[in-house]
Design a protein around this motif. Structure first.
Motif, PDB file in Angstrom:
ATOM      1  N   HIS A  79       0.870  -1.177   0.000  1.00 11.40           N
ATOM      2  CA  HIS A  79       0.000   0.000   0.000  1.00 11.40           C
ATOM      3  C   HIS A  79       0.903   1.221   0.000  1.00 11.40           C
ATOM      4  CE1 HIS A  79       0.601   1.080   4.355  1.00 11.40           C
ATOM      5  NE2 HIS A  79       0.917  -0.200   4.431  1.00 11.40           N
ATOM      6  N   GLY A  80       0.352   2.387  -0.244  1.00 12.56           N
ATOM      7  CA  GLY A  80       1.238   3.552  -0.279  1.00 12.56           C
ATOM      8  C   GLY A  80       0.519   4.858  -0.493  1.00 12.56           C
ATOM      9  N   ARG A  81       1.309   5.901  -0.544  1.00 13.47           N
ATOM     10  CA  ARG A  81       0.789   7.270  -0.726  1.00 13.47           C
ATOM     11  C   ARG A  81       1.785   8.032  -1.582  1.00 13.47           C
ATOM     12  NH1 ARG A  81      -0.891   9.955   4.675  1.00 13.47           N
ATOM     13  NH2 ARG A  81      -2.718   8.705   4.232  1.00 13.47           N
ATOM     14  N   SER A  82       1.300   8.968  -2.366  1.00 22.33           N
ATOM     15  CA  SER A  82       2.192   9.770  -3.199  1.00 22.33           C
ATOM     16  C   SER A  82       1.910  11.256  -3.016  1.00 22.33           C
ATOM     17  CB  SER A  82       2.023   9.385  -4.677  1.00 22.33           C
ATOM     18  OG  SER A  82       0.650   9.366  -5.025  1.00 22.33           O
ATOM     19  N   GLY A  83       2.902  12.052  -3.340  1.00 23.24           N
ATOM     20  CA  GLY A  83       2.763  13.504  -3.221  1.00 23.24           C
ATOM     21  C   GLY A  83       3.773  14.191  -4.102  1.00 23.24           C
ATOM     22  N   ASP A  84       3.818  15.509  -4.031  1.00 23.12           N
ATOM     23  CA  ASP A  84       4.653  16.260  -4.961  1.00 23.12           C
ATOM     24  C   ASP A  84       5.647  17.147  -4.241  1.00 23.12           C
ATOM     25  OD1 ASP A  84       2.558  18.063  -4.003  1.00 23.12           O
ATOM     26  OD2 ASP A  84       3.370  19.472  -5.456  1.00 23.12           O
ATOM     27  N   CYS A  89       6.506   8.454  -4.519  1.00 21.83           N
ATOM     28  CA  CYS A  89       5.565   7.362  -4.267  1.00 21.83           C
ATOM     29  C   CYS A  89       6.193   6.472  -3.209  1.00 21.83           C
ATOM     30  CB  CYS A  89       5.340   6.508  -5.513  1.00 21.83           C
ATOM     31  SG  CYS A  89       4.536   7.364  -6.860  1.00 21.83           S
ATOM     32  N   ALA A  90       5.623   6.475  -2.013  1.00 21.68           N
ATOM     33  CA  ALA A  90       6.118   5.608  -0.945  1.00 21.68           C
ATOM     34  C   ALA A  90       5.202   4.404  -0.849  1.00 21.68           C
ATOM     35  CB  ALA A  90       6.133   6.366   0.371  1.00 21.68           C
ATOM     36  N   ILE A  91       5.793   3.220  -0.914  1.00 20.65           N
ATOM     37  CA  ILE A  91       4.971   2.013  -0.783  1.00 20.65           C
ATOM     38  C   ILE A  91       5.534   1.136   0.329  1.00 20.65           C
ATOM     39  CG2 ILE A  91       4.215   2.067  -3.196  1.00 20.65           C
ATOM     40  CD1 ILE A  91       6.128  -0.386  -3.585  1.00 20.65           C
ATOM     41  N   PHE A  92       4.652   0.383   0.951  1.00 24.30           N
ATOM     42  CA  PHE A  92       5.023  -0.449   2.101  1.00 24.30           C
ATOM     43  C   PHE A  92       4.445  -1.848   1.921  1.00 24.30           C
ATOM     44  CE2 PHE A  92       4.814   3.950   3.318  1.00 24.30           C
ATOM     45  CZ  PHE A  92       6.012   4.142   3.986  1.00 24.30           C
ATOM     46  N   ALA A  93       5.268  -2.859   2.236  1.00 20.41           N
ATOM     47  CA  ALA A  93       4.802  -4.244   2.145  1.00 20.41           C
ATOM     48  C   ALA A  93       3.667  -4.465   3.147  1.00 20.41           C
ATOM     49  CB  ALA A  93       5.956  -5.199   2.439  1.00 20.41           C
ATOM     50  N   ASN A  98      -7.483   9.434   3.636  1.00 17.99           N
ATOM     51  CA  ASN A  98      -6.669   9.142   2.458  1.00 17.99           C
ATOM     52  C   ASN A  98      -5.744   7.938   2.687  1.00 17.99           C
ATOM     53  OD1 ASN A  98      -5.594   9.467  -0.124  1.00 17.99           O
ATOM     54  ND2 ASN A  98      -4.063  10.952   0.537  1.00 17.99           N
ATOM     55  N   PHE A  99      -6.272   6.901   3.371  1.00 15.79           N
ATOM     56  CA  PHE A  99      -5.452   5.728   3.704  1.00 15.79           C
ATOM     57  C   PHE A  99      -5.633   4.651   2.647  1.00 15.79           C
ATOM     58  CE2 PHE A  99      -5.149   1.731   6.462  1.00 15.79           C
ATOM     59  CZ  PHE A  99      -3.787   1.627   6.282  1.00 15.79           C
ATOM     60  N   ASN A 100      -4.580   4.431   1.899  1.00 18.48           N
ATOM     61  CA  ASN A 100      -4.614   3.478   0.790  1.00 18.48           C
ATOM     62  C   ASN A 100      -4.496   2.032   1.267  1.00 18.48           C
ATOM     63  OD1 ASN A 100      -2.634   1.838  -1.065  1.00 18.48           O
ATOM     64  ND2 ASN A 100      -3.812   3.156  -2.428  1.00 18.48           N
ATOM     65  N   GLY A 101      -3.995   1.848   2.473  1.00 13.19           N
ATOM     66  CA  GLY A 101      -3.715   0.497   2.966  1.00 13.19           C
ATOM     67  C   GLY A 101      -4.914  -0.225   3.571  1.00 13.19           C
ATOM     68  N   GLY A 102      -6.120   0.247   3.301  1.00 12.42           N
ATOM     69  CA  GLY A 102      -7.310  -0.417   3.829  1.00 12.42           C
ATOM     70  C   GLY A 102      -8.340   0.584   4.311  1.00 12.42           C
ATOM     71  N   TRP A 103      -8.783   1.438   3.407  1.00  9.81           N
ATOM     72  CA  TRP A 103      -9.713   2.502   3.790  1.00  9.81           C
ATOM     73  C   TRP A 103     -11.015   1.944   4.332  1.00  9.81           C
ATOM     74  CZ3 TRP A 103     -14.283   2.491   0.993  1.00  9.81           C
ATOM     75  CH2 TRP A 103     -14.266   1.793  -0.222  1.00  9.81           C
ATOM     76  N   GLN A 104     -11.353   0.716   3.916  1.00  6.06           N
ATOM     77  CA  GLN A 104     -12.607   0.134   4.388  1.00  6.06           C
ATOM     78  C   GLN A 104     -12.585  -0.110   5.898  1.00  6.06           C
ATOM     79  OE1 GLN A 104     -10.554  -1.101   2.037  1.00  6.06           O
ATOM     80  NE2 GLN A 104     -11.655  -1.874   0.258  1.00  6.06           N
TER      81      GLN A 104
END
Lengths: 110, 500
Positions: A11-16, A23-27, B219-225
Motif C-alpha cells: 500500500h502507499g501514498r504519493s505527493g509532490d 511514491c512511498a509504498i510499504f509491504a 486518504n489511507f490506501n492500505g485499507g480505507w474500508q
C-alpha cells in the motif's frame, strides 16, 4: 508462479515537490518486502510510468519499515500550477504504481 | 517523565474547520498547530496584500478561531499557526481585535516575521539575487515571469522564542510546516541547536501532524474500508517525551485509525531521500525509525536520528505565468471514447478557424485513461466518459474566448453529449513556483508579542531579535561564497537540496 498487481502486496501514498513525485509504498506483510525489493526496481518503475515520467526514477529502501520511497523526476508535467494534467500533484500516482504486476508463488493469497 | 501533547488541527487552507473545536473539546492538549500554507498560497496572499496592505494572511483564520477561542483560553492550550502568511502582524492584529471584542482580557499573541524576502528584492533590485532553481540549477534570470513573492522557510527557534516571551498564540509566516510542532518542544524541553536527534524527532512528530487527517486514517490506501467513521475523524495528536520518542494517537470517541500502516504512509509523504530529510533546523534520518503498535489507536515512534542543519534556508519564489482554461463535455455510449476524441479534434479545428493561439494543451478522457494515461486498464467501450480539454494561453482575452467556445459544442458538436454541472469554464491566472535556497546569514527573524492589556489597535511595534540570538540554526558554517559587502544571495554549494 503467477502475476498479481503490486496492490496485493503493498500500500502507499504519493505527493509532490515541484516536478518531482514521491511514491512511498510499504509491504502489507514483512514477507513481501523481499519480493518487492527484487522485482520493483527503479528501472521497472520508470518503464511503468512511461511518458508520464521524463526524468530518472530513484528508489530508497527502508527495510525496517518494509518500505520503499520512489522519486519520479520530471513526472508532473512541470508540477503544481504549471501542469495541465488532471492530477498535477501526483496524489494518485501511488495507486498507479500499485498497478504494476509482480510474480508471486502459486500458493500466494492476500 | 514530562510529556507534551500537541494536536494537528488543520492540514491545509481548505481543510475541515470544525477540527479545531473537536480536538480542543475531545480531551487534554498542551498545544495545537494549524498549517495553512502550501507552496503557492503565499503568492495568492501577495495579490491580496497588493490590493490591501492589511491583508495577505489566511483571512478566514480569525473566523475559524472565533468559536474555539474560549476553549483555547480556558484550557490553556497554546495555538501555533502559519496563518500569518505574508502578513503575520496584520493577522495577529485582526485576531486581537476579535478577541477584545469577544471580551478576552488576557491574551498574548506572538508574531514571527523575517521570512518575507519580497521587500528585500524590491529594495536591492532583483539583479542582486540569484535564486537559482533548486531542482534544475537554472539561474533566476531564466524565471519567465514577474516575481510575485519570495519567502524563506524559517525554522522552529523563533517560535520557541515567542513562547518564552509569554505568547499564548504564535502566528508565523513561512516556516517549515513541522516547525509549528518543533517550536513548542524546543521551548518546553529546552532543546538547543546541537540536540540533533531530538530536533529530528520533534520534526518528524510535526511532519506527522502537519497534514491533519492523513495521519489518522484519511486518504489511507492500505485499507480505507477498515477506517471507522471518517465523518467524525479524530485529528492527530503527538504525545512527545523529553527523550524525543513520541506516541501518535487520537482522542477517544472519534473516528479514524492510528496504526503503523497509517502512519507509515504519512511518514514518507512528500519526502525525498529518507536518510536526508532537510528542514531549517536539522537533517532527519528516518532509516532507523521504529514504530510499535500499542493498540487502541496508539503508536510509539522512536529512533529518529538527526544530522547537522543545512547551511541555507529553502526559499519559495512565486512568479506570474499565463492563463489556464479547462472545461469539457460528457459523452455517452456507444463509442463514447471515439466521440470524445472527435470532439477534441473538432475543438482544435474551431480554435484554428477563430485564430485563437495557445501555448500548450492537453486532452484527458476521464473514465478511460484520463488520469493515468498508458498505465490505465482501459475498458473497451465504456458507458460514459468526460472529455476534459485544458489549454495554457498567454493572455486573458484569449483564455476567455476559449472558455466561450467550449460551450458551443453541445449544439454544434458530436452527439449524445452534455455539460458537467452546466458551468462555463473560468480562466485561471497561473502562479508558478520556483524553489531555491538562501544562506541563513542573509535572514533575520523578528519575534514580537502583542499583549491585550496594552494593545490599542495600533501598528505593531516589533521588538527585533535575530535568529542568532534566538539560538536558531545559525551555526554560521562554511558558506562557499567569498564574503563581500553585497553578496549574491541564494548562491550556495550547488549540490545542497532541501526537501521540506
Amino acid at each position: 508462479m503467477k502475476k498479481v498487481p503490486l496492490a496485493h502486496l503493498a500500500h502507499g501514498r504519493s505527493g509532490d515537490k515541484g516536478d518531482i513525485c514521491n511514491c512511498a509504498i510499504f509491504a502489507r506483510k514483512p514477507d513481501y518486502y523481499k519480493i518487492i525489493y527484487e522485482q520493483v526496481t527503479a528501472k521497472r518503475v520508470k518503464e511503468h510510468f512511461g511518458d508520464f515520467c521524463k526524468g530518472e526514477v530513484q528508489r530508497f529502501d527502508l527495510p525496517k519499515l518494509h518500505g520503499f520511497n520512489f522519486l519520479l523526476n520530471q513526472a508532473l508535467d512541470g508540477g503544481g500550477t504549471a501542469s495541465l494534467r488532471i492530477d498535477p500533484l501526483g496524489k494518485t500516482y501511488a495507486a498507479a504504481l500499485l498497478r504494476l504486476e509482480v510474480m508471486v508463488p502459486e500458493s500466494f493469497s492476500d | 517523565m514530562k510529556n507534551v501533547r500537541i494536536g494537528g488541527a488543520l492540514g491545509f487552507w481548505g481543510d475541515r474547520r470544525d477540527a479545531i473545536l473537536d480536538i480542543l473539546n475531545g480531551g487534554p492538549l498542551d498545544y495545537v498547530m494549524m498549517d495553512y500554507l502550501s507552496e503557492v498560497t503565499l503568492s495568492i496572499l501577495q495579490k491580496q496584500r497588493l490590493k490591501n496592505p492589511q491583508m495577505g494572511y489566511a483571512h478566514d483564520f480569525v473566523s475559524t478561531i472565533k468559536p474555539a477561542l474560549k476553549l483555547i483560553v480556558e484550557k490553556r492550550v497554546k495555538l501555533i499557526t502559519n496563518a500569518g502568511g505574508l502578513n503575520p502582524a496584520a493577522c495577529a492584529q485582526a485576531l486581537m481585535a476579535m478577541a477584545k471584542a469577544e471580551g478576552f482580557g488576557q491574551l498574548k499573541i506572538g508574531v514571527v516575521q523575517g521570512d518575507d524576502l519580497f521587500s528585500l528584492i524590491e529594495k536591492k533590485g532583483a539583479d542582486k539575487f540569484d535564486f537559482f532553481h533548486m531542482e534544475t540549477g537554472a539561474s533566476q534570470n531564466l524565471i519567465p515571469g514577474k516575481i510575485l513573492s519570495a519567502n524563506a522557510y524559517l525554522g522552529a527557534f523563533p517560535i520557541a522564542r515567542a513562547l518564552s516571551m509569554g505568547a499564548d498564540i504564535v502566528i508565523t509566516g513561512r516556516v517549515n510546516d513541522a516547525a509549528l510542532a518543533l517550536g513548542p518542544l524546543i521551548y518546553e524541553f529546552g532543546w538547543n541547536e546541537n540536540d540533533l536527534d531530538l530536533l529530528a524527532s520533534g520534526t518528524i512528530a510535526g511532519h506527522l501532524l502537519e497534514c491533519g487527517g492523513q495521519a489518522t486514517g484519511g486518504n489511507f490506501n492500505g485499507g480505507w474500508q477498515s477506517v471507522p467513521d471518517l465523518a467524525h475523524l479524530g485529528f492527530p495528536i503527538a504525545e512527545v517525551s523529553e527523550d524525543g520518542s513520541f506516541v501518535m494517537t487520537i482522542h477517544p470517541g472519534f473516528g479514524g485509525l492510528v496504526t503503523p500502516a497509517v502512519l507509515k504512509e504519512q511518514l514518507l509523504y512528500e519526502v525525498g531521500d529518507p536518510s536526508k530529510y532537510l528542514v531549517a533546523d536539522v537533517t532527519c534520518d528516518l532509516t532507523d525509525l521504529e514504530m510499535e503498535d500499542l493498540g487502541l489507536n496508539r503508536v510509539l515512534i522512536k529512533s529518529v536520528r538527526g544530522g547537522p542543519a543545512p547551511i541555507q534556508y529553502k526559499v519559495s519564489v512565486c512568479y506570474e505565468g499565463g492563463y489556464k482554461v479547462s472545461g469539457g463535455l460528457i459523452y455517452t455510449w456507444p463509442n463514447c471514447v471515439a466521440k470524445a476524441r472527435a470532439g477534441g479534434e473538432l475543438f482544435l479545428g474551431r480554435l484554428k478557424k477563430l485564430g485563437l493561439k495557445f501555448k500548450d494543451h492537453r486532452f484527458s478522457i476521464l473514465g478511460y485513461d484520463g488520469v493515468h494515461g498508458l498505465m490505465s486498464r482501459k475498458v473497451e467501450d465504456p458507458d460514459e466518459v468526460y472529455m476534459r480539454l485544458s489549454f495554457l494561453v498567454d493572455d486573458l482575452p484569449t483564455a476567455e474566448k476559449i472558455a466561450r467556445e467550449l460551450t458551443t459544442h453541445v449544439l454544434c458538436g458530436i452527439p449524445s453529449a452534455c455539460s458537467l454541472d452546466g458551468g462555463r469554464a473560468t480562466p485561471q491566472k497561473q502562479i508558478l513556483h520556483w524553489p531555491s535556497l538562501i544562506p541563513k546569514s542573509m535572514i533575520e527573524s523578528k519575534i514580537s508579542v502583542i499583549d491585550s492589556a496594552t494593545w490599542e489597535g495600533v501598528t505593531l511595534e516589533a521588538s527585533t531579535m535575530t535568529t542568532a540570538t534566538v539560538g536558531a540554526a545559525i551555526t554560521e558554517p562554511t558558506i562557499t561564497e567569498p564574503a563581500t559587502n553585497e553578496p549574491v544571495l541564494g548562491k550556495p554549494a550547488p549540490t545542497r537540496r532541501a526537501v521540506i
